[in-house]
Design a protein around this motif. Sequence first.
Motif, PDB file in Angstrom:
ATOM      1  N   UNK A 114      -7.649 -14.544  -2.669  1.00 54.44           N
ATOM      2  CA  UNK A 114      -8.826 -15.228  -2.149  1.00 54.44           C
ATOM      3  C   UNK A 114      -8.531 -16.715  -1.941  1.00 54.44           C
ATOM      4  N   UNK A 115      -7.833 -17.311  -2.891  1.00 55.32           N
ATOM      5  CA  UNK A 115      -7.469 -18.718  -2.758  1.00 55.32           C
ATOM      6  C   UNK A 115      -6.522 -18.961  -1.589  1.00 55.32           C
ATOM      7  N   UNK A 116      -5.679 -17.976  -1.286  1.00 57.18           N
ATOM      8  CA  UNK A 116      -4.727 -18.093  -0.182  1.00 57.18           C
ATOM      9  C   UNK A 116      -5.384 -17.903   1.176  1.00 57.18           C
ATOM     10  N   UNK A 117      -6.643 -17.488   1.194  1.00 59.43           N
ATOM     11  CA  UNK A 117      -7.354 -17.333   2.455  1.00 59.43           C
ATOM     12  C   UNK A 117      -7.606 -15.912   2.890  1.00 59.43           C
ATOM     13  N   UNK A 118      -7.231 -14.932   2.073  1.00 57.95           N
ATOM     14  CA  UNK A 118      -7.531 -13.533   2.405  1.00 57.95           C
ATOM     15  C   UNK A 118      -9.038 -13.329   2.329  1.00 57.95           C
ATOM     16  N   UNK A 119      -9.606 -12.777   3.376  1.00 59.05           N
ATOM     17  CA  UNK A 119     -11.058 -12.553   3.395  1.00 59.05           C
ATOM     18  C   UNK A 119     -11.411 -11.086   3.650  1.00 59.05           C
ATOM     19  N   UNK A 120     -10.450 -10.190   3.408  1.00 57.53           N
ATOM     20  CA  UNK A 120     -10.675  -8.769   3.659  1.00 57.53           C
ATOM     21  C   UNK A 120     -10.038  -7.984   2.518  1.00 57.53           C
TER      22      UNK A 120
ATOM     23  N   UNK B 151     -13.089  -9.620 -10.949  1.00 58.66           N
ATOM     24  CA  UNK B 151     -12.170 -10.668 -10.508  1.00 58.66           C
ATOM     25  C   UNK B 151     -12.750 -11.606  -9.462  1.00 58.66           C
ATOM     26  N   UNK B 152     -13.473 -11.069  -8.484  1.00 58.77           N
ATOM     27  CA  UNK B 152     -13.827 -11.911  -7.333  1.00 58.77           C
ATOM     28  C   UNK B 152     -15.281 -11.816  -6.879  1.00 58.77           C
ATOM     29  N   UNK B 153     -16.066 -10.977  -7.515  1.00 55.15           N
ATOM     30  CA  UNK B 153     -17.431 -10.817  -7.001  1.00 55.15           C
ATOM     31  C   UNK B 153     -18.286 -12.059  -7.207  1.00 55.15           C
ATOM     32  N   UNK B 154     -17.836 -12.983  -8.050  1.00 52.64           N
ATOM     33  CA  UNK B 154     -18.567 -14.241  -8.185  1.00 52.64           C
ATOM     34  C   UNK B 154     -18.406 -15.113  -6.946  1.00 52.64           C
ATOM     35  N   UNK B 155     -17.487 -14.711  -6.029  1.00 49.45           N
ATOM     36  CA  UNK B 155     -17.296 -15.433  -4.764  1.00 49.45           C
ATOM     37  C   UNK B 155     -17.624 -14.493  -3.596  1.00 49.45           C
TER      38      UNK B 155
END
Length: 338
Positions: free
Chosen positions: A46-52, A71-75
């Motif tokens: 996610x930090x690297x820019x992956x949006x899928x 891991x990532x649902x807060x974003x």
Amino acid sequence: MSNRLPTRTVGPLTVSAIGLGCMNLSHAYMPAPGPAQAERLLRHALDMGVTFFDTAALYGFGANEELLARAIMDRRGDFVLASKCVLGEIDGKRGLDGSPRAIARMLEDSLRRLRTDHIDLYYLHRLDRSLPIEESVGALVRAVEAGKIGAIGLSEMSAATIERAHAVHPIAAVQTEYSPWSRNAEIAVLDCCTEHGIGFVAFSPLARGLFAGAVNSPNFAPGDIRASMPRFREPNFSYNLALFGQLQTIAREAGCTPAQLCLAWLLSRRPFIVPIPGTTNTAHLEENLATLSLDLPDAVFAMIDYVFTSRAAAGARYSRAAQAQIDTEIWLDEELDT
């Protein structure tokens, strides 16, 4: 703060031109990483820019969806979430059920595990041949109308099935294995996607790890699904490993890694193709995403086409039992279960 990567459209959705297949963080390829490592990998993507991000009810019988939630649902607003139904846990075992009742139940379970009330892209993971595809798609149409999913996808289905499904409701994406050694999508599915404005999501774009240099032997850890796949059994494996050697040569001359060459080749095929390589390693993740800054000449891709004809690989993609659930077209002389 996330990086920005080039984007592509998958139906109505805009996503990073390379996504992340999350399956092997919980399922299929062994040994799986520990939870902390898997969560770090997802956050780094996610930090690297992956949006899928692509998951499914099947993966770890829901454990993969729960992993994404932690891991990532807060974003949640930073990415497009894709999951799948029809294949999943039924009475403690892997099972297939494309009935509307089963789809509705699987969707509710996925929403609960993912800690969300909306999945952006929801696929029928496989075709349930026991009932018309229109019934399964109809269940997803009702989920769209209820606001629980945003778009409908199909996985490992033929052009004829896509046409029938698309007549019920616009299909946003078709997901199928596609790489230099698995080119069945070129028979009819890619043209069907072009005709209807459907995105194409390429899973296993690195030949299930072989073309990333991650598989050097046909001896897999217990539970690894590749052990049952004909292409990873001898004598096929040695032949296919030699094919990888040719890929390495082309990549070396092009100044990139074999994995990057495969991903760049895929991105060059059609403007609506989005590969979703999976990895458990942040360095490999960064290597894959660096593909998007490459500018390789067409002559390099022509070399791929020369070496990897449509039926270059030795052995079938799946065992005969697994192939029974696959609707994607096969070549007229394609080997099955060898």
